[in-house]
Design an enzyme around this catalytic site. Structure first.
Site, PDB file in Angstrom:
ATOM      1  N   ARG A 101       0.883  -1.184   0.000  1.00 38.60           N
ATOM      2  CA  ARG A 101       0.000   0.000   0.000  1.00 38.60           C
ATOM      3  C   ARG A 101       0.910   1.221   0.000  1.00 38.60           C
ATOM      4  NH1 ARG A 101      -5.314   1.437   3.498  1.00 38.60           N
ATOM      5  NH2 ARG A 101      -6.124   0.120   1.833  1.00 38.60           N
ATOM      6  N   HIS A 128      -7.267   0.734  -6.575  1.00 36.74           N
ATOM      7  CA  HIS A 128      -7.479  -0.125  -5.402  1.00 36.74           C
ATOM      8  C   HIS A 128      -8.170  -1.406  -5.888  1.00 36.74           C
ATOM      9  CE1 HIS A 128      -7.745  -1.290  -1.346  1.00 36.74           C
ATOM     10  NE2 HIS A 128      -8.590  -0.412  -0.855  1.00 36.74           N
ATOM     11  N   GLN A 131     -10.082  -3.928  -3.553  1.00 31.43           N
ATOM     12  CA  GLN A 131     -11.374  -3.397  -3.132  1.00 31.43           C
ATOM     13  C   GLN A 131     -12.434  -3.678  -4.199  1.00 31.43           C
ATOM     14  OE1 GLN A 131     -12.077  -1.506  -0.133  1.00 31.43           O
ATOM     15  NE2 GLN A 131     -14.123  -2.051  -0.829  1.00 31.43           N
ATOM     16  N   ASP A 223     -17.163   7.317  -1.776  1.00 36.86           N
ATOM     17  CA  ASP A 223     -15.909   7.168  -1.028  1.00 36.86           C
ATOM     18  C   ASP A 223     -15.607   8.525  -0.388  1.00 36.86           C
ATOM     19  OD1 ASP A 223     -13.439   6.309  -0.071  1.00 36.86           O
ATOM     20  OD2 ASP A 223     -12.434   6.354  -2.027  1.00 36.86           O
ATOM     21  N   CYS A 263     -16.338   1.853   0.364  1.00 34.53           N
ATOM     22  CA  CYS A 263     -15.183   0.991   0.653  1.00 34.53           C
ATOM     23  C   CYS A 263     -14.782   1.061   2.126  1.00 34.53           C
ATOM     24  CB  CYS A 263     -14.015   1.380  -0.241  1.00 34.53           C
ATOM     25  SG  CYS A 263     -13.567   3.120  -0.089  1.00 34.53           S
ATOM     26  N   ARG A 291     -13.666  -8.468   1.385  1.00 30.74           N
ATOM     27  CA  ARG A 291     -12.242  -8.236   1.165  1.00 30.74           C
ATOM     28  C   ARG A 291     -11.475  -9.516   1.501  1.00 30.74           C
ATOM     29  NH1 ARG A 291     -10.102  -3.106   1.423  1.00 30.74           N
ATOM     30  NH2 ARG A 291      -8.195  -4.189   0.777  1.00 30.74           N
TER      31      ARG A 291
HETATM   32  N1   CP Z   1     -11.235  -0.073   2.271  1.00 31.41           N
HETATM   33  C1   CP Z   1      -9.984  -0.134   2.747  1.00 31.41           C
HETATM   34  O1   CP Z   1      -9.035  -0.359   2.009  1.00 31.41           O
HETATM   35  O2   CP Z   1      -9.879   0.046   4.097  1.00 31.41           O
HETATM   36  P1   CP Z   1      -8.525   0.298   4.912  1.00 31.41           P
HETATM   37  O3   CP Z   1      -7.962   1.601   4.422  1.00 31.41           O
HETATM   38  O4   CP Z   1      -8.924   0.337   6.349  1.00 31.41           O
HETATM   39  O5   CP Z   1      -7.586  -0.832   4.628  1.00 31.41           O
HETATM   40  N1  NVA Z   2      -9.843   6.745  -1.654  1.00 32.06           N
HETATM   41  C1  NVA Z   2      -9.490   6.334  -0.317  1.00 32.06           C
HETATM   42  C2  NVA Z   2      -9.751   4.872  -0.139  1.00 32.06           C
HETATM   43  C3  NVA Z   2      -9.491   4.338   1.237  1.00 32.06           C
HETATM   44  C4  NVA Z   2      -9.707   2.859   1.336  1.00 32.06           C
HETATM   45  C5  NVA Z   2      -8.020   6.650  -0.059  1.00 32.06           C
HETATM   46  O1  NVA Z   2      -7.194   6.463  -0.957  1.00 32.06           O
HETATM   47  O2  NVA Z   2      -7.707   7.108   1.041  1.00 32.06           O
END
Ligand code: CP
Ligand code: NVA
Length: 307
Positions: A101, A128, A131, A223, A263, A291
């Site tokens: 990530r 993502h 997701q 989101d 999400c 997930r």
């Molecule tokens: N939706 C998602 O990726 O959640 P987190 O940021 O908590 O991992």
């Molecule tokens: N768009 C958000 C998604 C979090 C799961 C981010 O990137 O922070």
């Protein structure tokens, strides 16, 4: 399948549907897979915070008989202490897969190119994909099939929106994206989705009207307005995105029985009201659960014994 899962574009239309089938099978019969990744280790590199992604990858590896090692942002300090290339070259000597990530998508691409072990994108600024796999599994469970559905995405044309468009292109799901002007999804992602979905029944409408996007939808998705890394823009975005809140009024434009999707984490009172996220038609915790199942299918495909 490709060595890595960096984008929904790594999946053919066939592989996308196979992976969803596998996720459903793993969800139904988890015990059948409890030794499938025995002695395999996943390194999990996080440069941003997480609840769902960390928990579901770690629990998923344990449930498949393997192990996961969490590397916090301060541990390896990717980019300052050491670059993606050297990190990949080291990790491949010890573990069987990497989950990343990070911020720039190119970091994930560079890491994947540096190493012979699979790399999984667990969120970049661009996409993502894990997701989106969980979300389409959830949509399929609630609506029966993906073709001929209309998915409305309202809010910021961000990483989550990009992966949803690419998944919808594969599932033959129609999609309408309603964003403020200047916050549309990236043109190259729009073009990629249209190219990939030209023969599947996919169609994509881009609009600056939340109501137009939600109109007649089977599912309404939103989101956060400021993603991780955009904290400095939070107040400006809150003003710009206010008309895009998913509330009961906006949901009334969707079909009767339309589901609400997010999400998570959600900022209640900003992009969604309590009334909508806590309604019986909200499937946000199903998405979160899925997930786990979707990622177990991805881990099996990339790190399991090849059939
Ligand atoms: N939706 C998602 O990726 O959640 P987190 O940021 O908590 O991992
Ligand atoms: N768009 C958000 C998604 C979090 C799961 C981010 O990137 O922070």
């Amino acid at each position: 399948m490709n060595k890595d899962f960096l984008s929904i574009r790594d999946l053919s239309i066939y592989e996308f549907s196979q992976l969803l089938d596998r996720a459903a099978e793993v969800k139904k019969h988890p015990h059948k897979y409890r030794r499938a990744l025995e002695h395999r280790i996943l390194a999990m590199i996080f440069q941003k915070p997480s609840l769902r992604t960390r928990m579901t990858f770690e629990a998923g590896m344990l449930q498949l008989g393997g192990e996961a090692i969490y590397l916090a942002p301060s541990d390896i300090q990717m980019g300052s202490r050491e670059g993606a290339y050297d990190i990949g070259k080291n990790l491949e000597r010890w573990v069987d897969g990497i989950m990343l990530r990070t911020f720039g998508h190119q970091i994930a691409v560079d890491l994947a190119a540096s190493t012979k072990i699979p790399v999984i994108n667990a969120l970049t600024d661009l996409s993502h994909p894990c997701q989106a796999m969980a979300d389409f599994l959830t949509l399929r469970e609630h609506k029966g099939a993906l073709a001929n559905l209309k998915l409305a995405y309202v809010g910021d044309g961000n990483n989550v929106c990009h992966s949803l468009m690419l998944a919808a292109a594969r599932g033959g799901t129609k999609m309408a994206v309603g964003t403020p002007a200047g916050y549309e999804p990236k043109p190259k992602m729009v073009q990629a989705a249209r190219e990939d979905g030209k023969d599947t029944g996919f169609a994509l409408t881009l609009t600056n009207s939340a109501e137009e996007a939600a109109s007649g939808a089977d599912a309404v998705y939103t989101d956060v307005w400021a993603s991780m890394g955009q904290e400095a823009e939070k107040e400006k975005r809150a003003r710009i995105f206010a008309p895009y809140q998913v509330n009961a009024r906006l949901m009334s434009h969707a079909k009767n029985g339309a589901v609400f999707m997010h999400c998570l984490p959600a900022h209640r009172g900003d992009e969604v009201t309590d009334e909508v996220i806590d309604a019986p038609t909200s499937v946000v915790y199903d998405q979160a659960e899925n997930r786990l199942h979707a990622q177990k299918a991805i881990l099996l495909a990339l790190m399991g014994k090849k059939d």
